[in-house]
Scaffold this motif. Structure first.
Motif, PDB file in Angstrom:
ATOM      1  N   SER A  71       3.404  -0.392  -4.412  1.00 36.57           N
ATOM      2  CA  SER A  71       3.928  -1.743  -4.204  1.00 36.57           C
ATOM      3  C   SER A  71       2.853  -2.808  -4.379  1.00 36.57           C
ATOM      4  O   SER A  71       3.076  -3.836  -4.998  1.00 36.57           O
ATOM      5  CB  SER A  71       4.539  -1.882  -2.804  1.00 36.57           C
ATOM      6  N   ILE A  72       1.700  -2.555  -3.800  1.00 36.32           N
ATOM      7  CA  ILE A  72       0.617  -3.538  -3.849  1.00 36.32           C
ATOM      8  C   ILE A  72      -0.166  -3.436  -5.152  1.00 36.32           C
ATOM      9  O   ILE A  72      -0.574  -4.438  -5.720  1.00 36.32           O
ATOM     10  CB  ILE A  72      -0.329  -3.360  -2.636  1.00 36.32           C
ATOM     11  N   GLY A  73      -0.355  -2.213  -5.610  1.00 34.88           N
ATOM     12  CA  GLY A  73      -1.108  -1.978  -6.841  1.00 34.88           C
ATOM     13  C   GLY A  73      -2.388  -1.225  -6.558  1.00 34.88           C
ATOM     14  O   GLY A  73      -3.156  -1.608  -5.669  1.00 34.88           O
ATOM     15  N   SER A  74      -2.614  -0.161  -7.307  1.00 33.44           N
ATOM     16  CA  SER A  74      -3.780   0.693  -7.071  1.00 33.44           C
ATOM     17  C   SER A  74      -5.091  -0.012  -7.396  1.00 33.44           C
ATOM     18  O   SER A  74      -6.157   0.453  -7.010  1.00 33.44           O
ATOM     19  CB  SER A  74      -3.661   1.993  -7.876  1.00 33.44           C
ATOM     20  N   LYS A  75      -5.011  -1.132  -8.091  1.00 29.19           N
ATOM     21  CA  LYS A  75      -6.218  -1.930  -8.349  1.00 29.19           C
ATOM     22  C   LYS A  75      -6.723  -2.563  -7.053  1.00 29.19           C
ATOM     23  O   LYS A  75      -7.908  -2.805  -6.882  1.00 29.19           O
ATOM     24  CB  LYS A  75      -5.900  -3.014  -9.369  1.00 29.19           C
ATOM     25  N   TRP A  76      -5.806  -2.824  -6.124  1.00 25.91           N
ATOM     26  CA  TRP A  76      -6.131  -3.575  -4.914  1.00 25.91           C
ATOM     27  C   TRP A  76      -6.282  -2.715  -3.671  1.00 25.91           C
ATOM     28  O   TRP A  76      -6.938  -3.126  -2.716  1.00 25.91           O
ATOM     29  CB  TRP A  76      -5.056  -4.633  -4.657  1.00 25.91           C
ATOM     30  N   VAL A  77      -5.645  -1.546  -3.654  1.00 25.49           N
ATOM     31  CA  VAL A  77      -5.673  -0.723  -2.443  1.00 25.49           C
ATOM     32  C   VAL A  77      -5.597   0.754  -2.818  1.00 25.49           C
ATOM     33  O   VAL A  77      -4.990   1.120  -3.823  1.00 25.49           O
ATOM     34  CB  VAL A  77      -4.516  -1.109  -1.484  1.00 25.49           C
ATOM     35  N   LYS A  78      -6.239   1.575  -2.010  1.00 27.49           N
ATOM     36  CA  LYS A  78      -6.231   3.032  -2.198  1.00 27.49           C
ATOM     37  C   LYS A  78      -5.512   3.678  -1.019  1.00 27.49           C
ATOM     38  O   LYS A  78      -5.410   3.110   0.065  1.00 27.49           O
ATOM     39  CB  LYS A  78      -7.664   3.575  -2.292  1.00 27.49           C
ATOM     40  N   LYS A  79      -5.047   4.900  -1.262  1.00 29.60           N
ATOM     41  CA  LYS A  79      -4.256   5.626  -0.258  1.00 29.60           C
ATOM     42  C   LYS A  79      -5.000   5.739   1.073  1.00 29.60           C
ATOM     43  O   LYS A  79      -4.408   5.526   2.134  1.00 29.60           O
ATOM     44  CB  LYS A  79      -3.897   7.013  -0.804  1.00 29.60           C
ATOM     45  N   HIS A  80      -6.279   6.041   1.043  1.00 30.88           N
ATOM     46  CA  HIS A  80      -7.035   6.211   2.297  1.00 30.88           C
ATOM     47  C   HIS A  80      -7.122   4.895   3.073  1.00 30.88           C
ATOM     48  O   HIS A  80      -7.135   4.905   4.302  1.00 30.88           O
ATOM     49  CB  HIS A  80      -8.425   6.802   2.032  1.00 30.88           C
ATOM     50  N   GLN A  81      -7.152   3.766   2.368  1.00 31.86           N
ATOM     51  CA  GLN A  81      -7.184   2.475   3.059  1.00 31.86           C
ATOM     52  C   GLN A  81      -5.859   2.210   3.774  1.00 31.86           C
ATOM     53  O   GLN A  81      -5.848   1.714   4.902  1.00 31.86           O
ATOM     54  CB  GLN A  81      -7.448   1.346   2.065  1.00 31.86           C
ATOM     55  N   VAL A  82      -4.759   2.541   3.096  1.00 34.83           N
ATOM     56  CA  VAL A  82      -3.439   2.363   3.713  1.00 34.83           C
ATOM     57  C   VAL A  82      -3.337   3.232   4.953  1.00 34.83           C
ATOM     58  O   VAL A  82      -2.876   2.782   6.007  1.00 34.83           O
ATOM     59  CB  VAL A  82      -2.304   2.684   2.714  1.00 34.83           C
ATOM     60  N   MET A  83      -3.805   4.451   4.868  1.00 35.24           N
ATOM     61  CA  MET A  83      -3.780   5.369   6.006  1.00 35.24           C
ATOM     62  C   MET A  83      -4.584   4.800   7.169  1.00 35.24           C
ATOM     63  O   MET A  83      -4.143   4.850   8.324  1.00 35.24           O
ATOM     64  CB  MET A  83      -4.335   6.738   5.599  1.00 35.24           C
ATOM     65  N   GLN A  84      -5.736   4.223   6.881  1.00 29.13           N
ATOM     66  CA  GLN A  84      -6.572   3.632   7.932  1.00 29.13           C
ATOM     67  C   GLN A  84      -5.858   2.460   8.604  1.00 29.13           C
ATOM     68  O   GLN A  84      -5.891   2.330   9.825  1.00 29.13           O
ATOM     69  CB  GLN A  84      -7.901   3.151   7.354  1.00 29.13           C
TER      70      GLN A  84
END
Length: 94
Positions: A71-84
């Motif tokens: 939704s946000i875009g992998s350029k701006w956020v990574k899976k581990h950041q979302v998890m955190q």
């Protein structure tokens, strides 16, 4: 006699209320202090996903993280950041 298809009932909500003092909520302030605008964006994205379904979302955490990244875009956020961010939101009671 002609047959017309009726519209299927809509699942979830079209919109949800966002208080004008949203950014004055101490929990939101803590989230933004810890993760900046990205934390707020992730939280907002998850709220939209939840309310699109109604009032809760049944989705494994790893799939939720991937959906947020898409939704946000992998350029701006990574899976581990979302998890955190999700873990932090749970820790502070959001």
């Amino acid at each position: 006699m002609s047959r017309t298809a009726g519209r299927r009932p809509k699942k979830g909500l079209d919109w949800f209320k966002k208080d004008v003092d949203y950014y004055e909520d101490f929990k939101v302030m803590d989230l933004i202090n810890e993760y900046g605008p990205l934390g707020s964006t992730i939280f907002d994205c998850i709220l939209c996903m939840i309310y699109r379904e109604g009032y809760y979302l049944e989705l494994p955490i790893d799939k939720l993280c991937l959906a947020v990244v898409r939704s946000i875009g992998s350029k701006w956020v990574k899976k581990h950041q979302v998890m955190q961010v999700i873990q932090y939101c749970a820790d502070i009671g959001l």
